[in-house]
Design a protein around this motif. Sequence first.
Motif, PDB file in Angstrom:
ATOM      1  N   PHE A   1       0.884  -1.131   0.001  1.00  0.00           N
ATOM      2  CA  PHE A   1      -0.042  -0.007  -0.007  1.00  0.00           C
ATOM      3  C   PHE A   1       0.927   1.308   0.043  1.00  0.00           C
ATOM      4  N   GLU A   2       0.249   2.195  -0.542  1.00  0.00           N
ATOM      5  CA  GLU A   2       0.890   3.495  -0.473  1.00  0.00           C
ATOM      6  C   GLU A   2       0.547   4.160   1.034  1.00  0.00           C
ATOM      7  N   LEU A   3      -0.717   4.098   1.174  1.00  0.00           N
ATOM      8  CA  LEU A   3      -1.377   4.808   2.195  1.00  0.00           C
ATOM      9  C   LEU A   3      -2.683   4.053   2.737  1.00  0.00           C
ATOM     10  N   ILE A   4      -2.619   4.026   4.124  1.00  0.00           N
ATOM     11  CA  ILE A   4      -3.766   3.230   4.677  1.00  0.00           C
ATOM     12  C   ILE A   4      -4.449   4.166   5.715  1.00  0.00           C
ATOM     13  N   VAL A   5      -5.520   4.494   5.489  1.00  0.00           N
ATOM     14  CA  VAL A   5      -6.458   5.528   6.369  1.00  0.00           C
ATOM     15  C   VAL A   5      -7.362   4.605   7.248  1.00  0.00           C
TER      16      VAL A   5
ATOM     17  N   VAL B   1       0.637   4.811   7.435  1.00  0.00           N
ATOM     18  CA  VAL B   1      -0.735   4.520   7.973  1.00  0.00           C
ATOM     19  C   VAL B   1      -1.218   5.482   8.816  1.00  0.00           C
ATOM     20  N   VAL B   2      -2.249   6.186   8.591  1.00  0.00           N
ATOM     21  CA  VAL B   2      -2.681   7.249   9.271  1.00  0.00           C
ATOM     22  C   VAL B   2      -4.225   6.856   9.946  1.00  0.00           C
ATOM     23  N   CYS B   3      -4.239   6.998  11.393  1.00  0.00           N
ATOM     24  CA  CYS B   3      -5.324   6.656  11.791  1.00  0.00           C
ATOM     25  C   CYS B   3      -6.301   8.052  12.187  1.00  0.00           C
ATOM     26  N   ILE B   4      -7.366   8.322  11.610  1.00  0.00           N
ATOM     27  CA  ILE B   4      -8.170   9.535  11.759  1.00  0.00           C
ATOM     28  C   ILE B   4      -9.275   9.284  12.845  1.00  0.00           C
ATOM     29  N   SER B   5      -9.123  10.034  13.827  1.00  0.00           N
ATOM     30  CA  SER B   5     -10.397  10.098  14.914  1.00  0.00           C
ATOM     31  C   SER B   5     -11.338  11.314  14.832  1.00  0.00           C
TER      32      SER B   5
ATOM     33  N   ALA C   1     -13.681  13.927   4.306  1.00  0.00           N
ATOM     34  CA  ALA C   1     -13.214  13.414   3.161  1.00  0.00           C
ATOM     35  C   ALA C   1     -12.114  14.267   2.468  1.00  0.00           C
ATOM     36  N   SER C   2     -12.237  15.738   3.001  1.00  0.00           N
ATOM     37  CA  SER C   2     -11.139  16.626   2.420  1.00  0.00           C
ATOM     38  C   SER C   2      -9.820  16.252   3.003  1.00  0.00           C
ATOM     39  N   VAL C   3      -9.876  15.803   4.670  1.00  0.00           N
ATOM     40  CA  VAL C   3      -8.710  15.527   5.085  1.00  0.00           C
ATOM     41  C   VAL C   3      -8.075  14.226   4.605  1.00  0.00           C
ATOM     42  N   ILE C   4      -8.803  13.374   4.221  1.00  0.00           N
ATOM     43  CA  ILE C   4      -8.360  12.035   3.849  1.00  0.00           C
ATOM     44  C   ILE C   4      -7.878  12.692   2.375  1.00  0.00           C
TER      45      ILE C   4
ATOM     46  N   VAL D   1       1.178  16.967   0.283  1.00  0.00           N
ATOM     47  CA  VAL D   1       1.355  17.615   1.669  1.00  0.00           C
ATOM     48  C   VAL D   1       1.114  16.469   2.794  1.00  0.00           C
ATOM     49  N   GLY D   2       0.355  15.688   2.393  1.00  0.00           N
ATOM     50  CA  GLY D   2       0.133  14.431   3.284  1.00  0.00           C
ATOM     51  C   GLY D   2       1.315  13.597   3.810  1.00  0.00           C
ATOM     52  N   HIS D   3       2.319  13.708   2.940  1.00  0.00           N
ATOM     53  CA  HIS D   3       3.338  13.148   3.271  1.00  0.00           C
ATOM     54  C   HIS D   3       4.057  13.566   4.327  1.00  0.00           C
ATOM     55  N   LEU D   4       3.743  14.835   4.641  1.00  0.00           N
ATOM     56  CA  LEU D   4       4.124  15.658   5.877  1.00  0.00           C
ATOM     57  C   LEU D   4       3.759  15.247   7.224  1.00  0.00           C
ATOM     58  N   VAL D   5       2.446  14.505   7.168  1.00  0.00           N
ATOM     59  CA  VAL D   5       1.923  14.123   8.412  1.00  0.00           C
ATOM     60  C   VAL D   5       2.314  13.012   8.969  1.00  0.00           C
ATOM     61  N   ASP D   6       2.751  13.223  10.231  1.00  0.00           N
ATOM     62  CA  ASP D   6       3.464  11.947  10.828  1.00  0.00           C
ATOM     63  C   ASP D   6       2.656  11.969  12.215  1.00  0.00           C
ATOM     64  N   SER D   7       1.604  11.223  12.171  1.00  0.00           N
ATOM     65  CA  SER D   7       0.746  11.216  13.337  1.00  0.00           C
ATOM     66  C   SER D   7       0.226  10.100  13.875  1.00  0.00           C
ATOM     67  N   GLN D   8       0.112   9.854  15.173  1.00  0.00           N
ATOM     68  CA  GLN D   8      -0.460   8.686  15.879  1.00  0.00           C
ATOM     69  C   GLN D   8      -1.929   8.470  15.648  1.00  0.00           C
ATOM     70  N   ASN D   9      -2.514   9.462  15.865  1.00  0.00           N
ATOM     71  CA  ASN D   9      -4.022   9.491  15.904  1.00  0.00           C
ATOM     72  C   ASN D   9      -4.388  11.045  15.693  1.00  0.00           C
ATOM     73  N   LEU D  10      -4.936  11.052  14.384  1.00  0.00           N
ATOM     74  CA  LEU D  10      -5.228  12.594  13.721  1.00  0.00           C
ATOM     75  C   LEU D  10      -6.692  12.997  14.349  1.00  0.00           C
ATOM     76  N   VAL D  11      -6.954  13.708  15.161  1.00  0.00           N
ATOM     77  CA  VAL D  11      -8.180  14.160  15.705  1.00  0.00           C
ATOM     78  C   VAL D  11      -8.628  15.158  14.404  1.00  0.00           C
ATOM     79  N   VAL D  12      -9.816  14.867  14.040  1.00  0.00           N
ATOM     80  CA  VAL D  12     -10.624  15.983  13.159  1.00  0.00           C
ATOM     81  C   VAL D  12     -12.031  16.250  13.663  1.00  0.00           C
ATOM     82  N   ARG D  13     -12.078  17.495  14.005  1.00  0.00           N
ATOM     83  CA  ARG D  13     -13.311  17.881  14.710  1.00  0.00           C
ATOM     84  C   ARG D  13     -13.451  19.276  14.611  1.00  0.00           C
ATOM     85  N   GLN D  14     -14.697  19.840  14.601  1.00  0.00           N
ATOM     86  CA  GLN D  14     -15.345  20.823  14.578  1.00  0.00           C
ATOM     87  C   GLN D  14     -15.118  21.736  15.992  1.00  0.00           C
TER      88      GLN D  14
END
Length: 231
Positions: free
Chosen positions: A130-134, A176-180, A208-211, A218-231
């Motif tokens: 895989f290139e990317l797993i979300v 591999v990026v985990c989104i919460s 969807a826009s974050v994915i 730019v996504g290659h710069l994200v090195d996150s254990q758990n990316l929280v996405v919320r308003q």
Amino acid sequence: MLITGASKGIGAATAERFFYADNDVTDFILLARESEEFEKLIARLGGDNPHGKKVYPHFIDLNDRARIVGLMHDVMNEAGKVDYLVNNAGYTAPSALQQIDFIDFERTIGVNLYAPFTIVQELLHCGNTFELIVNIASTAGMGGRPGWLTYGASKAAVINMSEAMKDELSIYGTRVVCISPGRCATDLRRTLAPDEDPTTIMQPEHVASVIDMLASDVGHLVDSQNLVVRQ
Ligand SMILES: NC(=O)c1ccc[n+]([C@@H]2O[C@H](COP(=O)([O-])OP(=O)(O)OC[C@H]3O[C@@H](n4cnc5c(N)ncnc54)[C@H](OP(=O)(O)O)[C@@H]3O)[C@@H](O)[C@H]2O)c1
């Protein structure tokens, strides 16, 4: 690109976001159970396809591990490779501890945890890199909440599993990026908070826009254990 839970909500918004963009994602393997909503999405993509992309829909209950194993072999024969995987499908039936039906707990873990694990493992067994797993977890996996025991426990496990996947698959160049996500206006959220006004919270298109960003340069710069996405 393989997306689970593609029939509606965040999964459908992600499929549409990538499908209608003039990008290098040309083939879409979309998974969900058979439903009117899924049929409508497939028809919509088939009827309005500005970039001549291919859609491979598959009807599957992700609580059926044996079927996932078989399907991943079919997917490899059909598409040859999965570069982007979005493990998005999710299930919950909130219940107080005393009322939790164990079969339902097993279903929650089956759909939310074993299914993404099985998809990744089977595709690796088939020789896929895989290139990317979300993996879509939830803020509910970051702290226990009354009534959400089974859902929260499954999502906490997804967060942890994603960390192990991230480290183990980095040797293949896989990110591999985990989104919460926090509260997002979908059917699943309505199950958890039936009285909430969906217009006041985050929309599936936002996730969807974050994915989309994660799949971009730019996504290659994200090195996150758990990316929280919320308003
Ligand atoms: N909405 C929120 O507030 C929120 C917050 C944090 C995390 N999340 C997570 O975001 C992800 C997407 O959920 P959503 O909010 O977009 O909800 P949704 O609109 O209800 O979509 C859930 C998706 O999961 C699929 N799914 C559920 N059970 C399945 C099964 N047994 N077999 C196959 N597919 C199954 C559904 O497909 P069917 O058509 O087959 O039912 C549907 O496509 C989930 O992992 C959820 O836990 C959501």
